[in-house]
Write an enzyme that holds these catalytic residues in place. Structure first.
Site, PDB file in Angstrom:
ATOM      1  N   LEU A 197      52.859  28.807  46.384  1.00  0.00           N
ATOM      2  CA  LEU A 197      52.457  27.998  45.221  1.00  0.00           C
ATOM      3  C   LEU A 197      50.935  27.935  45.070  1.00  0.00           C
ATOM      4  CD1 LEU A 197      55.073  25.100  45.385  1.00  0.00           C
ATOM      5  CD2 LEU A 197      54.877  26.884  43.635  1.00  0.00           C
TER       6      LEU A 197
ATOM      7  N   GLY B 275      51.201  31.793  41.959  1.00  0.00           N
ATOM      8  CA  GLY B 275      52.601  31.376  42.107  1.00  0.00           C
ATOM      9  C   GLY B 275      52.926  30.143  41.283  1.00  0.00           C
TER      10      GLY B 275
ATOM     11  N   ASN C   5      56.596  26.594  49.697  1.00  0.00           N
ATOM     12  CA  ASN C   5      55.245  26.966  50.121  1.00  0.00           C
ATOM     13  C   ASN C   5      55.117  26.675  51.604  1.00  0.00           C
ATOM     14  OD1 ASN C   5      52.560  27.868  48.931  1.00  0.00           O
ATOM     15  ND2 ASN C   5      51.937  26.106  50.166  1.00  0.00           N
TER      16      ASN C   5
ATOM     17  N   VAL D  19      52.354  35.499  47.619  1.00  0.00           N
ATOM     18  CA  VAL D  19      51.507  35.129  48.757  1.00  0.00           C
ATOM     19  C   VAL D  19      50.407  36.184  48.910  1.00  0.00           C
ATOM     20  CG1 VAL D  19      53.416  33.950  49.916  1.00  0.00           C
ATOM     21  CG2 VAL D  19      52.905  36.318  50.508  1.00  0.00           C
TER      22      VAL D  19
ATOM     23  N   SER E  60      49.169  41.311  36.473  1.00  0.00           N
ATOM     24  CA  SER E  60      47.770  41.295  36.035  1.00  0.00           C
ATOM     25  C   SER E  60      47.530  40.179  35.023  1.00  0.00           C
ATOM     26  CB  SER E  60      47.432  42.643  35.410  1.00  0.00           C
ATOM     27  OG  SER E  60      46.094  42.621  35.003  1.00  0.00           O
ATOM     28  N   GLY E  61      46.293  39.742  34.983  1.00  0.00           N
ATOM     29  CA  GLY E  61      45.931  38.716  33.993  1.00  0.00           C
ATOM     30  C   GLY E  61      45.455  37.431  34.623  1.00  0.00           C
ATOM     31  N   GLY E  62      45.426  37.388  35.960  1.00  0.00           N
ATOM     32  CA  GLY E  62      44.919  36.200  36.651  1.00  0.00           C
ATOM     33  C   GLY E  62      45.737  34.958  36.337  1.00  0.00           C
TER      34      GLY E  62
ATOM     35  N   LYS F 195      49.391  49.374  39.303  1.00  0.00           N
ATOM     36  CA  LYS F 195      48.515  48.189  39.301  1.00  0.00           C
ATOM     37  C   LYS F 195      47.168  48.524  39.958  1.00  0.00           C
ATOM     38  CE  LYS F 195      47.318  43.787  38.967  1.00  0.00           C
ATOM     39  NZ  LYS F 195      46.416  43.378  39.973  1.00  0.00           N
TER      40      LYS F 195
ATOM     41  N   HIS G  14      45.174  50.488  37.526  1.00  0.00           N
ATOM     42  CA  HIS G  14      44.741  49.520  36.502  1.00  0.00           C
ATOM     43  C   HIS G  14      43.487  48.777  36.975  1.00  0.00           C
ATOM     44  CE1 HIS G  14      44.628  45.220  35.508  1.00  0.00           C
ATOM     45  NE2 HIS G  14      44.982  45.549  34.287  1.00  0.00           N
ATOM     46  N   ASN G  15      43.513  48.298  38.202  1.00  0.00           N
ATOM     47  CA  ASN G  15      42.356  47.563  38.725  1.00  0.00           C
ATOM     48  C   ASN G  15      41.124  48.460  38.833  1.00  0.00           C
ATOM     49  OD1 ASN G  15      44.242  45.538  39.003  1.00  0.00           O
ATOM     50  ND2 ASN G  15      43.502  44.864  40.988  1.00  0.00           N
TER      51      ASN G  15
ATOM     52  N   GLU H 131      39.689  48.833  35.520  1.00  0.00           N
ATOM     53  CA  GLU H 131      38.980  47.573  35.218  1.00  0.00           C
ATOM     54  C   GLU H 131      37.561  47.604  35.824  1.00  0.00           C
ATOM     55  OE1 GLU H 131      41.515  44.106  35.928  1.00  0.00           O
ATOM     56  OE2 GLU H 131      39.815  43.183  36.926  1.00  0.00           O
TER      57      GLU H 131
ATOM     58  N   ARG I 260      28.737  48.542  42.886  1.00  0.00           N
ATOM     59  CA  ARG I 260      28.898  47.188  43.455  1.00  0.00           C
ATOM     60  C   ARG I 260      28.342  47.152  44.873  1.00  0.00           C
ATOM     61  NH1 ARG I 260      34.308  44.041  41.372  1.00  0.00           N
ATOM     62  NH2 ARG I 260      34.365  44.917  39.294  1.00  0.00           N
TER      63      ARG I 260
ATOM     64  N   ARG J 137      29.753  79.796  51.499  1.00  0.00           N
ATOM     65  CA  ARG J 137      30.757  79.553  52.552  1.00  0.00           C
ATOM     66  C   ARG J 137      31.141  80.878  53.216  1.00  0.00           C
ATOM     67  NH1 ARG J 137      35.713  77.458  51.043  1.00  0.00           N
ATOM     68  NH2 ARG J 137      35.920  76.461  53.049  1.00  0.00           N
TER      69      ARG J 137
END
Ligand code: NBP
Length: 488
Positions: free
Chosen positions: A13, A17, A35, A77, A131-133, A185, A188-189, A192, A289, A448
């Site tokens: 939770l 969640g 939880n 979790v 996704s979408g927080g 996913k 996707h990240n 992003e 980053r 080479r």
């Protein structure tokens, strides 16, 4: 006390969640929640869950007994060991055909392993990218499920109901077996990361190469959001640039130029290296980053190595702004093409039948990369025959050709002014490399071959020394021949 079996059980939770539980309940699904730390459950029940068809459980056996069979249990979790720990505790309590859904940001390799282990125990395991927080979880996320296809009929309506929608089409479609949902996913990240880096570079160019103030930059992004670049990230960037601190100065100037990362961009870049896919733009976004984290070192270096050049004259500003717009758009096209290239390569290796057009549609709402041109990607995958790479699709070809001259102008501006633009410029380098029929790798290959021949000839000398028993002194000089040939 209500003892009607719940439609679904949710474990965890935390931020995601608790919001997903409320979203599911808003759509008519009754829940049981558990939880690890019970005080959080008590708090949730006393506050957000008041008056709802949500039951609380203090223990896992109690939780499992509250669920309708076959059970549907969603884990929200922290990714990693917590997921394995919860599954381990659940297993003795479950029956064949029960369903476990992991909605966390799990690594797809872990998901594949869990799917295999649980399939062997007749438990249907689904790895679902969410996704979408917090906002998405509460009001409509983009959902990327994959794993045990047997679970899909039982969970489809529920998750398509809670997902974000565009023109009534839910941003939730079945993606395939094993870890395919979490793989999509992850990509996707990564995309992003790339989108955010490109926008940051465009801002940096406006500020330092064109000498624009933040309100003018905000106006530019607002205008761009009416055209081809229309997207959630362009929209919020305009709003961010307009925000003022209490002293009236632009808020962004008070934010440290050091970006953190949670690791999914890094996973995407690592995975691309493992699959030999040149995912250059996302890789540069991750590197940027990392470089941003070295703030103290950068400050010291700026004093030693010198900083930026003066901005270009104001009368040239509009022409350069148009160029930056085109560069941002073209680099974004390249980034998505690279992302789909990675998914296509991985799908081949893992035997997935990924629905590429649907994936583009899944990202049209409920997530951070939602944008207008995802509809164009869907259209590209509907063409017959499907192009082997998005960059060869007629839509991409026309758009890239139209943007190319501005793109070069913007990258040249960055180079001349000393403004770092690694994502914009690496995308251009990739584009030029991709459309180059006669590349430079013949020189690499020749080098080479040359090194290989020299190494072999060095060994031949050594073997000759041994077989003709010439003695230690000559053997020593043969060694030197071999070493110097490598140094070439
Ligand atoms: P939170 O940090 O808010 O919550 C973590 C939850 O995991 C808590 O309920 C915690 O229980 C539980 N947990 C942990 Br930690 N270890 C556990 C264990 N060994 N056994 C049982 N439960 C355990 O995380 P969140 O932001 O809700 O994220 C949940 C998942 O969703 C993560 O995988 C995250 O990457 C993913 N995700 C997050 C976002 C976002 O924007 N936040 C977006 C998309 C995906 P406790 O209360 O007892 O500590």
């Amino acid at each position: 006390m209500d003892t009607t079996p719940s439609n679904i059980g949710l474990i965890g939770l935390g931020v995601m969640g608790s919001n997903l539980a409320l979203n599911l309940n808003d759509h008519g699904y009754s829940l049981s929640v558990y939880n690890r730390t019970y005080t959080l459950t008590e708090h949730f029940m006393a506050q957000q869950a008041q008056g709802r068809t949500i039951q609380a459980a203090q223990t896992l056996p109690e939780f499992v007994n509250q669920l309708a069979q076959p059970r549907i249990i969603m884990l929200m979790v922290t990714a990693g060991r917590a997921v394995d720990a919860v599954i381990e505790q659940l297993l003795p309590l479950l029956n064949s055909n029960d369903i476990i859904i992991d909605g966390g940001n799990s690594n797809y390799k872990d998901t594949t392993r869990r799917w295999q282990e649980l399939t062997a125990k007749a438990i249907h395991f689904v790895g679902m990218g969410v996704s979408g927080g917090e906002e998405g979880a509460r009001h409509g996320p983009s959902l990327m499920p994959g794993g045990a296809v047997e679970a899909w009929p039982a969970i489809r309506d529920m998750f398509q109901a809670v997902a974000a929608k565009v023109d009534g089409v839910p941003c939730c479609q079945w993606l395939g077996e094993g870890g395919s949902g979490h793989y999509v996913k992850m990509v996707h990240n990564g995309i992003e990361y790339g989108d955010m880096q490109l926008i940051a570079e465009a801002c940096h160019l406006m500020q330092h190469a064109l000498g624009m103030d933040f309100d003018a930059m905000a106006d530019t992004f607002a205008a761009w959001n009416q055209g081809k670049l229309e997207s959630y990230l362009i929209d919020i960037t305009s709003q961010i640039l307009r925000q003022k601190d209490v002293d009236g100065s632009p808020l962004v100037t008070k934010i440290l130029d050091r970006a953190g990362q949670k690791g999914t961009g890094l996973w995407t870049a690592q995975d691309a290296l493992e699959h030999a896919v040149p995912l250059t733009l996302i890789g540069e976004a991750v590197h940027a980053r990392m470089l941003s984290a070295r703030k103290d070192e950068r400050v010291a270096a700026s004093l030693i190595l010198g900083g930026l050049e003066a901005p270009v004259p104001a009368e040239q500003r509009q022409a350069y702004l148009d160029a930056i717009h085109d560069a941002l758009y073209a680099a974004k096209l390249v980034s998505y093409a690279q992302g789909f290239m990675l998914m296509q390569t991985a799908a081949k290796q893992y035997g997935w039948q990924l629905p590429y057009g649907d994936i583009a549609l899944l990202w049209r709402a409920g997530c951070i990369i939602r944008s207008r041109f995802l509809g164009d990607i869907k259209a590209s995958f509907e063409r017959e025959p499907v192009p082997q790479n998005l960059l060869q699709d007629p839509f991409f070809v026309v758009e890239l050709q139209q943007a190319a001259s501005g793109w070069r102008k913007a990258v040249a501006l960055a180079v001349m002014q000393g403004v770092p633009a690694p994502a914009l410029s690496s995308a251009l380098a990739f584009f030029d490399g991709y459309r180059c029929a006669d590349g430079s790798a013949n020189i690499l290959q020749a080098q080479r071959d040359f090194l290989g021949r020299m190494a072999i000839s060095g060994w031949i000398v050594i073997l000759r020394c041994i077989f003709t028993r010439i003695g230690a002194l000559r053997l020593h000089s043969a060694h030197r021949v071999r070493r110097s040939s490598y140094e070439l």
